[in-house]
Enzyme design. Structure first.
Site, PDB file in Angstrom:
ATOM      1  N   PHE A 142      -1.074  -3.811  -3.928  1.00 59.70           N
ATOM      2  CA  PHE A 142      -2.100  -2.907  -4.455  1.00 59.70           C
ATOM      3  C   PHE A 142      -2.026  -1.603  -3.685  1.00 59.70           C
ATOM      4  O   PHE A 142      -2.266  -1.559  -2.484  1.00 59.70           O
ATOM      5  CB  PHE A 142      -3.520  -3.482  -4.360  1.00 59.70           C
ATOM      6  CG  PHE A 142      -4.517  -2.555  -5.021  1.00 59.70           C
ATOM      7  CD1 PHE A 142      -4.762  -2.641  -6.387  1.00 59.70           C
ATOM      8  CD2 PHE A 142      -5.154  -1.555  -4.301  1.00 59.70           C
ATOM      9  CE1 PHE A 142      -5.644  -1.759  -7.014  1.00 59.70           C
ATOM     10  CE2 PHE A 142      -6.038  -0.664  -4.916  1.00 59.70           C
ATOM     11  CZ  PHE A 142      -6.274  -0.771  -6.273  1.00 59.70           C
ATOM     12  N   ASP A 227       1.245   1.137   4.021  1.00 57.55           N
ATOM     13  CA  ASP A 227      -0.056   1.479   3.448  1.00 57.55           C
ATOM     14  C   ASP A 227      -1.112   0.692   4.211  1.00 57.55           C
ATOM     15  O   ASP A 227      -1.301  -0.502   3.983  1.00 57.55           O
ATOM     16  CB  ASP A 227      -0.067   1.124   1.942  1.00 57.55           C
ATOM     17  CG  ASP A 227      -1.413   1.417   1.292  1.00 57.55           C
ATOM     18  OD1 ASP A 227      -2.381   1.698   2.022  1.00 57.55           O
ATOM     19  OD2 ASP A 227      -1.491   1.345   0.046  1.00 57.55           O
ATOM     20  N   LYS A 256      -9.935   4.866   2.950  1.00 56.25           N
ATOM     21  CA  LYS A 256     -11.107   3.996   3.058  1.00 56.25           C
ATOM     22  C   LYS A 256     -11.950   4.281   4.321  1.00 56.25           C
ATOM     23  O   LYS A 256     -12.691   5.236   4.312  1.00 56.25           O
ATOM     24  CB  LYS A 256     -10.675   2.538   2.953  1.00 56.25           C
ATOM     25  CG  LYS A 256     -10.138   2.243   1.533  1.00 56.25           C
ATOM     26  CD  LYS A 256     -10.263   0.793   1.116  1.00 56.25           C
ATOM     27  CE  LYS A 256     -10.057   0.654  -0.383  1.00 56.25           C
ATOM     28  NZ  LYS A 256      -8.768   0.117  -0.782  1.00 56.25           N
TER      29      LYS A 256
END
Ligand SMILES: *Cc1c(COP(=O)(O)O)cnc(C)c1O
Length: 398
Positions: A142, A227, A256
């Protein structure tokens, strides 16, 4: 006029596109690890907005710095310089051990930036023939929702109806070193992975995997890109999840929690050789690197470091996971995780368990239908975890 929860849900469903299926809880207040709905019910947030809330809700330190900035200067665009961005870039480079950084807003934009940097480095530095650059990624990944990013997703729903997709990606099974060795070649610009797959269901690769991938990249002059948008900034019990393997990447992507739970802030950090490929006009973002985002980013990093949130996540994660492992119930398939990044995999759909936990005052969400992710703010206390455990235990014994 005050609207009822039912009316708000009705508006949400009537006027909003249905690209999510939220639990029917309408939140109106948050403080630390706790949130309250419009009816005044209190819940423990064990999702933390997919690890964007490592600092807890409305973190006073982050909000204070943001308010100060809001009173002074909010936006300059990158047409002009501002007095906060340089300090943010410097801090990100110091914290990540990198030489240069490029700020964006959302995670997906930072991933796009990393892909652009990798391709351009591939052409301008490595010497890959035009339009031949390949990027190797893992199945079950993802990395966000743009058309290019979903082009290499393996979840059918992420791609269905959104073609034509972007070419140039090779997908290999996650955790499989030999598959990466096989796919990496002269035209490979980068291998991009999550150190632990978050949305994929808290999938932890075999020990040493990242290091072996890093070595393959080195041998083949390929960028090793991680990531860490979800796994980074203390979530797994280290500041960055790559530290578990000692496999420092050539390029790291953060987002985030970099926004301290209040504002979208993302960034790509790498070497001068890689990010040096960008020239004025190559790439950009109107809001990327704005002074509010920069001030928030600095405050978010400072808080994580000063409060030792990574160490806290490590200790409390071990404590909580040990407790979860005592839940001897036939429906539980596995408990796994690192730090406060924990997956409870069931033999059956998890949604109903998430609903039951909501009734008990705990908010969490299923991922990949059978997995419940427990990822509370890293500011949570041992007592609050004990409180949560009793309720989790309840739903498996009732
Ligand atoms: C959430 C996430 C993204 C996308 O971030 P957005 O801010 O939602 O665009 C990318 N990569 C990983 C690993 C993520 O968890």
């Amino acid at each position: 006029m005050e609207y009822t929860a039912e009316q708000l849900i009705e508006f949400d469903d009537k006027y909003g596109a249905h690209n999510y299926e939220p639990l029917d809880v309408v939140l109106s207040k948050g403080k630390g690890v706790w949130v309250w709905d419009v009816k005044g019910n209190k819940y423990l947030d064990m999702l933390s907005s997919y690890s964007a809330l490592n600092h807890g809700h409305c973190n006073p330190e982050v909000i204070k710095k943001m308010k100060e900035q809001l009173d002074n200067l909010t936006l300059t665009s990158r047409a002009f310089r501002n007095d906060k961005l340089p300090l943010f870039l410097k801090k990100v480079c110091e914290v990540t051990g990198m030489e240069m950084a490029l700020p964006m807003n959302t995670g997906a934009e930072a991933v796009e930036t990393a892909l652009k940097a990798s391709r351009k480095w591939g052409y301008k530095v490595k010497g890959i023939p035009n339009d031949k650059a390949e990027i190797v990624v893992a199945a079950n990944n993802f990395h966000g929702r743009t058309i290019t990013i979903i082009s290499f997703a393996t979840e059918d729903q992420y791609r269905d109806g959104f073609g034509p997709l972007t070419p140039g990606f090779e997908i290999v099974p996650y955790g499989d070193v030999a598959a990466i060795r096989e796919k990496v070649g002269e035209n490979t610009a980068a291998v991009m992975l999550e150190p632990i797959q978050g949305e994929g269901g808290i999938i932890i690769p075999p020990e040493g995997y990242l290091n072996e991938v890093k070595n393959i990249c080195k041998e083949n002059n390929v960028l090793f890109v991680l990531d860490e948008i979800q796994s980074g900034l203390g979530r797994t019990g280290k500041l960055f999840a790559w530290e578990w393997d000692g496999a420092k990447p050539d390029m790291i992507i953060l987002g985030k929690a970099l926004g301290g739970g209040v504002y979208p802030v993302s960034i790509v950090a790498s070497s001068r050789e890689v990010l040096g490929v960008f020239n004025p006009g190559d790439h950009g973002s109107t809001f990327g690197g704005n002074p509010v985002g920069a001030a928030v980013g600095i405050a978010a990093l400072d808080y994580i470091l000063e409060e030792n949130l990574a160490e806290r996540s490590n200790e409390l994660g071990e404590y909580f996971m040990k407790k979860l492992k005592t839940l001897n119930h036939p429906v539980i398939k596995e408990v796994r995780g690192k730090g406060l990044f924990i997956g409870l995999e069931l033999h059956e759909p998890a949604r109903v368990y998430a609903e039951r936990l909501k009734e008990k005052g705990i908010l969490c969400k299923e991922t990949h239908s059978t997995i419940i992710r427990f990822a509370p703010p890293l500011t949570i206390t041992k007592e609050e975890l004990d409180w949560a455990f009793l309720r989790i235990k309840d739903i498996f014994t009732e």
